[in-house]
Design a protein around this motif. Structure first.
Motif, PDB file in Angstrom:
ATOM      1  N   VAL A  17      -3.268  35.358   1.440  1.00  0.00           N
ATOM      2  CA  VAL A  17      -2.064  34.953   0.699  1.00  0.00           C
ATOM      3  C   VAL A  17      -2.335  33.680  -0.103  1.00  0.00           C
ATOM      4  O   VAL A  17      -2.012  33.586  -1.288  1.00  0.00           O
ATOM      5  N   PHE A  18      -2.957  32.707   0.538  1.00  0.00           N
ATOM      6  CA  PHE A  18      -3.217  31.436  -0.141  1.00  0.00           C
ATOM      7  C   PHE A  18      -4.336  31.581  -1.176  1.00  0.00           C
ATOM      8  O   PHE A  18      -4.362  30.845  -2.165  1.00  0.00           O
ATOM      9  N   LEU A  19      -5.237  32.511  -0.949  1.00  0.00           N
ATOM     10  CA  LEU A  19      -6.255  32.794  -1.961  1.00  0.00           C
ATOM     11  C   LEU A  19      -5.604  33.360  -3.224  1.00  0.00           C
ATOM     12  O   LEU A  19      -5.939  32.951  -4.342  1.00  0.00           O
ATOM     13  N   VAL A  20      -4.650  34.263  -3.040  1.00  0.00           N
ATOM     14  CA  VAL A  20      -3.929  34.834  -4.176  1.00  0.00           C
ATOM     15  C   VAL A  20      -3.113  33.760  -4.891  1.00  0.00           C
ATOM     16  O   VAL A  20      -3.070  33.702  -6.126  1.00  0.00           O
ATOM     17  N   LEU A 288       1.043  17.778   4.224  1.00  0.00           N
ATOM     18  CA  LEU A 288       1.912  18.218   5.307  1.00  0.00           C
ATOM     19  C   LEU A 288       2.703  19.460   4.899  1.00  0.00           C
ATOM     20  O   LEU A 288       2.863  20.396   5.690  1.00  0.00           O
ATOM     21  N   MET A 289       3.190  19.478   3.642  1.00  0.00           N
ATOM     22  CA  MET A 289       3.955  20.629   3.178  1.00  0.00           C
ATOM     23  C   MET A 289       3.075  21.873   3.096  1.00  0.00           C
ATOM     24  O   MET A 289       3.531  22.984   3.381  1.00  0.00           O
ATOM     25  N   TRP A 290       1.810  21.714   2.705  1.00  0.00           N
ATOM     26  CA  TRP A 290       0.890  22.859   2.677  1.00  0.00           C
ATOM     27  C   TRP A 290       0.574  23.338   4.097  1.00  0.00           C
ATOM     28  O   TRP A 290       0.445  24.542   4.346  1.00  0.00           O
ATOM     29  N   ALA A 291       0.448  22.399   5.022  1.00  0.00           N
ATOM     30  CA  ALA A 291       0.203  22.779   6.422  1.00  0.00           C
ATOM     31  C   ALA A 291       1.396  23.550   6.984  1.00  0.00           C
ATOM     32  O   ALA A 291       1.236  24.555   7.685  1.00  0.00           O
ATOM     33  N   ILE A 292       2.606  23.081   6.665  1.00  0.00           N
ATOM     34  CA  ILE A 292       3.816  23.779   7.102  1.00  0.00           C
ATOM     35  C   ILE A 292       3.880  25.164   6.464  1.00  0.00           C
ATOM     36  O   ILE A 292       4.227  26.154   7.122  1.00  0.00           O
ATOM     37  N   ALA A 293       3.527  25.242   5.180  1.00  0.00           N
ATOM     38  CA  ALA A 293       3.540  26.530   4.473  1.00  0.00           C
ATOM     39  C   ALA A 293       2.584  27.520   5.148  1.00  0.00           C
ATOM     40  O   ALA A 293       2.913  28.697   5.331  1.00  0.00           O
ATOM     41  N   PHE A 294       1.402  27.036   5.514  1.00  0.00           N
ATOM     42  CA  PHE A 294       0.414  27.910   6.159  1.00  0.00           C
ATOM     43  C   PHE A 294       0.922  28.385   7.520  1.00  0.00           C
ATOM     44  O   PHE A 294       0.826  29.572   7.851  1.00  0.00           O
ATOM     45  N   LEU A 295       1.468  27.463   8.302  1.00  0.00           N
ATOM     46  CA  LEU A 295       1.959  27.815   9.640  1.00  0.00           C
ATOM     47  C   LEU A 295       3.082  28.846   9.558  1.00  0.00           C
ATOM     48  O   LEU A 295       3.086  29.843  10.294  1.00  0.00           O
ATOM     49  N   LEU A 296       4.038  28.620   8.646  1.00  0.00           N
ATOM     50  CA  LEU A 296       5.176  29.540   8.528  1.00  0.00           C
ATOM     51  C   LEU A 296       4.740  30.893   7.974  1.00  0.00           C
ATOM     52  O   LEU A 296       5.258  31.935   8.389  1.00  0.00           O
ATOM     53  N   ALA A 353       4.481  31.717  -0.437  1.00  0.00           N
ATOM     54  CA  ALA A 353       3.644  32.402   0.564  1.00  0.00           C
ATOM     55  C   ALA A 353       4.407  33.526   1.253  1.00  0.00           C
ATOM     56  O   ALA A 353       3.876  34.631   1.452  1.00  0.00           O
ATOM     57  N   ILE A 354       5.646  33.269   1.619  1.00  0.00           N
ATOM     58  CA  ILE A 354       6.444  34.288   2.311  1.00  0.00           C
ATOM     59  C   ILE A 354       6.747  35.464   1.380  1.00  0.00           C
ATOM     60  O   ILE A 354       6.709  36.628   1.791  1.00  0.00           O
ATOM     61  N   ILE A 355       7.027  35.163   0.115  1.00  0.00           N
ATOM     62  CA  ILE A 355       7.320  36.218  -0.853  1.00  0.00           C
ATOM     63  C   ILE A 355       6.098  37.105  -1.101  1.00  0.00           C
ATOM     64  O   ILE A 355       6.195  38.327  -1.232  1.00  0.00           O
ATOM     65  N   LEU A 356       4.906  36.487  -1.142  1.00  0.00           N
ATOM     66  CA  LEU A 356       3.678  37.235  -1.426  1.00  0.00           C
ATOM     67  C   LEU A 356       3.125  37.967  -0.206  1.00  0.00           C
ATOM     68  O   LEU A 356       2.303  38.884  -0.344  1.00  0.00           O
ATOM     69  N   ALA A 357       3.561  37.555   0.987  1.00  0.00           N
ATOM     70  CA  ALA A 357       2.918  38.031   2.223  1.00  0.00           C
ATOM     71  C   ALA A 357       2.892  39.550   2.337  1.00  0.00           C
ATOM     72  O   ALA A 357       1.856  40.134   2.692  1.00  0.00           O
ATOM     73  N   VAL A 358       3.997  40.222   2.041  1.00  0.00           N
ATOM     74  CA  VAL A 358       4.070  41.672   2.217  1.00  0.00           C
ATOM     75  C   VAL A 358       3.102  42.388   1.279  1.00  0.00           C
ATOM     76  O   VAL A 358       2.354  43.285   1.696  1.00  0.00           O
ATOM     77  N   ASP A 359       3.116  42.010  -0.003  1.00  0.00           N
ATOM     78  CA  ASP A 359       2.231  42.676  -0.972  1.00  0.00           C
ATOM     79  C   ASP A 359       0.761  42.417  -0.665  1.00  0.00           C
ATOM     80  O   ASP A 359      -0.076  43.318  -0.793  1.00  0.00           O
ATOM     81  N   VAL A 360       0.457  41.190  -0.268  1.00  0.00           N
ATOM     82  CA  VAL A 360      -0.931  40.872   0.067  1.00  0.00           C
ATOM     83  C   VAL A 360      -1.361  41.661   1.306  1.00  0.00           C
ATOM     84  O   VAL A 360      -2.527  42.075   1.413  1.00  0.00           O
ATOM     85  N   LEU A 361      -0.438  41.890   2.228  1.00  0.00           N
ATOM     86  CA  LEU A 361      -0.763  42.651   3.446  1.00  0.00           C
ATOM     87  C   LEU A 361      -1.272  44.059   3.101  1.00  0.00           C
ATOM     88  O   LEU A 361      -2.221  44.550   3.723  1.00  0.00           O
TER      89      LEU A 361
END
Length: 387
Positions: A17-20, A288-296, A353-361
């Motif tokens: 996801v983060f690569l995309v 910190l915001m990127w770390a939170i984004a990755f965790l969520l 990240a959350i929006i892209l997660a399904v398509d990347v999956l």
């Protein structure tokens, strides 16, 4: 969900996801078709909703430490007389938010020049421009500050630059505080911020405003200025008078604004109030915001994979509902943080990240199966059919 949280595929799909996201950030994609949307949202920040919808700072009392003198359409002799009346009452500082770009009236110019060159409590304003035209009284003024705001050419005024170290220049509001409250000014400088987000605490009706012509004619109580910060500048007489007005986050129409809502003199007043009260807007660090984004994203990916493998028939519905709920929740969380704690949380990476997660999956599943067939890569996507 939790049984998939520490699966290798969950981690790799999250990294994908983060690569995309990185590819979207750096690839030169032609997005001219989005220009109308960009223009519509170019002056929008969802934190503005804290003012327009959540009434941030609505109950803040009037700042009695600041008095504003409205010059109206007075000429330079009138302005000099107003300043003289104010100065006679021994205020802490006088900020003159008027641009005198060229000489005009010999008598008025002479009166102003004497005031600006002899009164150490006076601060004059100038525009910091590429042409370096700082105004007629710049060199003769004892104290001066640039009146420019960050973003005034594009739309909403949310930031200001406190100090330009390389030229040893301060913002107009900061320079006024320097004369009236040196300790608060030093606290501002020690923050060492290139730009500060303005904490708007008051609209125009929360500042004391005196009509300058009434002051000259003895119709106003000049004793109000004693031991106060006094700002001299133009105040619009009607809502349709847009001279020296800017858009601010306090505008009730947070999108599609038709009229600017605040005179520059009140923006300076808000900055001064913020500096003196030390009520700054804080920003959580980007790392910190990127770390939170990755965790969520990781947590959401575990949920999506679980439903994808175990409850595939309902996967799309569950995933979309989860995305909508998460998006609303995290936007609200950011607004609540800004409203209650004067802290901005940039949730953009998390939402993306959350929006892209399904398509990347979907792409990750195909890639993982291909690797499994070609290289023997172990993946949970080869274990049976989807239910």
């Amino acid at each position: 969900m939790f049984k998939y949280l520490f699966k290798r595929d969950t981690l790799f799909a999250t990294l994908a996801v983060f690569l995309v996201m990185g590819m979207f950030a750096f690839l030169p994609i032609n997005t001219h078709f989005l220009d109308p949307i960009h223009l519509a949202l170019s002056d929008f920040d969802y934190n503005d909703l804290a003012y327009s919808k959540m009434d941030k700072n609505k109950d803040t009392p009037t700042d009695t430490n600041i008095v504003i003198v409205n010059i109206g359409y007075g000429n330079r002799q009138d302005i000099a007389a107003m300043i003289g009346k104010v100065a006679a009452q021994q205020p802490k500082a006088i900020g003159v938010d008027v641009l005198f770009n060229e000489k005009k009236d010999p008598v008025g110019d002479s009166l102003l020049l004497k005031l600006f060159s002899t009164n150490a409590k006076l601060v004059t304003a100038f525009n910091y421009t590429a042409t370096n035209n700082k105004g007629y009284f710049y060199t003769q003024s004892i104290n001066k500050g640039y009146a420019n705001f960050v973003g005034e050419e594009e739309g909403v005024i949310r930031h200001f630059t406190p100090h330009l170290e390389e030229e040893n220049l301060s913002a107009f509001a900061a320079q006024v505080v320097k004369q009236a409250d040196p300790e608060s000014y030093q606290a501002l400088i020690k923050r060492n911020k290139l730009t500060e987000t303005i904490n708007y605490t008051r609209k125009a009706d929360k500042y004391v405003v005196i009509n300058g012509m009434d002051l000259i004619n003895g119709k106003a109580d000049s004793s109000l200025f004693a031991n106060k910060i006094v700002l001299v500048g133009y105040v619009a007489s009607t809502i349709n008078d847009v001279e020296d007005k800017h858009f601010t986050p306090m505008n009730e129409k947070y999108t599609g604004k038709s009229l600017p809502d605040m005179n520059g003199i009140f923006i300076h007043a808000n900055i001064i109030s913020m500096i003196q009260s030390h009520q700054y807007i804080h920003h959580l660090p980007a790392w910190l915001m990127w770390a939170i984004a990755f965790l969520l994203c990781w947590l959401h990916m575990a949920l999506f994979i679980k439903d994808y493998l175990e409850n595939h028939i309902w996967f799309h519905l569950i995933a979309k509902i989860a995305q909508i709920i998460s998006a609303v929740f995290f936007v609200y969380l950011g607004l609540l943080s800004f409203h209650q704690f004067n802290t901005q949380m940039n949730m953009t990476a998390t939402l993306a990240a959350i929006i892209l997660a399904v398509d990347v999956l979907y792409f990750y599943e195909a890639f993982a199966i291909w690797l499994h067939k070609k290289k023997g890569f172990k993946t949970i996507f080869t274990h049976g059919k989807h239910n």
